[in-house]
Design an enzyme around this catalytic site. Structure first.
Site, short mmCIF file in Angstrom:
data_model
loop_
_atom_site.label_atom_id
_atom_site.label_comp_id
_atom_site.label_asym_id
_atom_site.label_seq_id
_atom_site.Cartn_x
_atom_site.Cartn_y
_atom_site.Cartn_z
N ARG A 33 22.67 54.22 78.02
CA ARG A 33 21.72 55.10 77.36
C ARG A 33 22.14 56.57 77.54
O ARG A 33 22.04 57.39 76.62
CB ARG A 33 20.31 54.96 77.93
N HIS B 283 22.56 59.32 74.68
CA HIS B 283 21.75 60.53 74.67
C HIS B 283 22.61 61.78 74.75
O HIS B 283 22.25 62.84 74.22
CB HIS B 283 20.75 60.50 75.82
N ASP B 284 23.74 61.69 75.41
CA ASP B 284 24.66 62.81 75.48
C ASP B 284 25.26 63.10 74.11
O ASP B 284 25.29 64.24 73.65
CB ASP B 284 25.77 62.52 76.49
N SER C 169 27.08 67.28 78.43
CA SER C 169 26.05 68.31 78.67
C SER C 169 24.77 67.72 79.26
O SER C 169 23.99 68.45 79.88
CB SER C 169 25.74 69.06 77.38
N ASN D 241 14.86 62.05 78.52
CA ASN D 241 15.89 61.80 79.52
C ASN D 241 15.36 61.67 80.95
O ASN D 241 16.13 61.42 81.88
CB ASN D 241 16.94 62.92 79.48
N HIS E 89 19.94 47.81 73.40
CA HIS E 89 18.71 47.44 74.11
C HIS E 89 18.74 45.98 74.53
O HIS E 89 17.75 45.48 75.08
CB HIS E 89 17.49 47.72 73.23
#
Length: 328
Positions: free
Chosen positions: A67, A71-72, A81, A96, A193
């Protein structure tokens, strides 16, 4: 591996992934498989052994790292980041807050700095760790193009780019399309998922007074009491349950069978089945007759390579952070 589709031969899988890697070289603007073969030949093995070590004591880090990479990449590109500490950074944003595995990246970085100081980026460590997490949960292995450099900008406000757990399929498709990812990529990547959990607070609203005083009608009626027992009304919203009921620790296609059977946990996941444009891809992953079958593992790997080259920084663009949680 579960699923009704026919598994292609190993040579076919290898050829498909080889073509995916070739495409990645063009899309990645300088990333390539084996980037550290001369400058830090043990880079990938160090990351792999670190992930394995942490996984043995805490299997939850596998979906967490997967994940985290996603998300990055959806915020400022795949530049690490999300790892930066500080007020109002990506790490502090609501999407996050429950991510796990930061300590794994820090551990791997410490070992890599000892072996090859200033060579391996945090962004590459995260991309490799995501792949290793899938392998550890009995999913496919694939070659990860490397050569990313780290970004310096990390803003919580930028996480609006991340898909939301109540988001419509049209909105999800638009967000993925902005990064060159198509509908099949969307379905494949959401298939991540297959491993991991969700907190009750992100889906319990579907169980009580969702519509006309009852639960979400897209949930299989026989499944509702089970979920209500796990997440009672006004209960502990932080309690976590598997996103892929019955196979939450194994990376496989049963996630899509659950969607077909009305057993998706997140509303945004279940919409992959209720929306006609994405249902066809789900059916292809399930090997439904009359449709061209797709091997979920193979297509997931292909989509991960595409995603992992979103907005990458290479060459003189970006830096190699010595500490992943801090800007040099």
């Amino acid at each position: 591996m579960k699923g009704a589709y026919t598994k292609p031969c190993r040579l076919c899988i290898a050829m498909i992934l080889m073509f995916a890697m070739a495409a990645a070289l063009v899309q990645g603007q300088g990333t390539r498989v084996g980037f550290y073969s001369r400058t830090c030949p043990r880079a990938e093995s160090i990351v792999r052994s670190t992930v394995q070590s942490h996984f043995r004591s805490n299997p939850a880090i596998a979906p967490g790292l997967l994940r985290m990479h996603f998300h990055d990449c959806f915020v400022q590109g795949c530049d690490g980041s999300i790892l930066i500490n500080g007020p109002n950074t990506e790490k502090t944003a609501p999407p996050n807050l429950l991510l796990r595995g930061y300590e794994v990246i820090d551990d791997a970085k410490t070992q890599l700095e000892a072996a090859c100081p200033g060579v391996v980026s945090c962004a590459d460590i995260l991309a490799l760790a995501a792949r290793d997490s899938v392998v550890l949960t009995r999913g496919i292995n694939w070659q990860v193009p490397t050569g990313r450099r780290d970004g310096r900008v990390s803003l919580a406000s930028d996480t609006a780019n991340l898909p939301f757990f109540r988001e419509s399929i049209d909105s999800q498709k638009a967000k993925f399309s902005n990064f060159g990812l198509n509908t099949q990529d969307l379905v494949a990547l959401v298939g991540g998922h297959s491993i991991g959990t969700s907190a009750c607070q992100f889906f319990s609203y579907r169980l009580y007074n969702f519509t006309n005083g009852g639960p979400d009608p897209t949930i299989n009626p026989s499944f509702v009491p089970q979920l209500q027992a796990l997440c009672p009304q006004n209960g502990d919203g932080s309690r976590r349950i598997d996103l892929d009921t019955g196979s939450g620790n194994r990376f496989d296609a049963s996630f899509f069978a659950n969607l077909r059977n009305g057993r998706g946990i997140l509303e945004s996941d279940q919409k992959l089945w209720t929306d006609a444009s994405t249902r066809t891809v789900v059916q292809q992953f399930l090997g439904v007759r009359g449709l061209r079958p797709l091997n979920f593992n193979v297509e997931f790997a292909r989509s991960m390579v595409k995603m992992s080259n979103i907005g990458v920084k290479t060459g003189t663009n970006g830096e190699i952070r010595r500490i992943c949680s801090a800007i040099n």
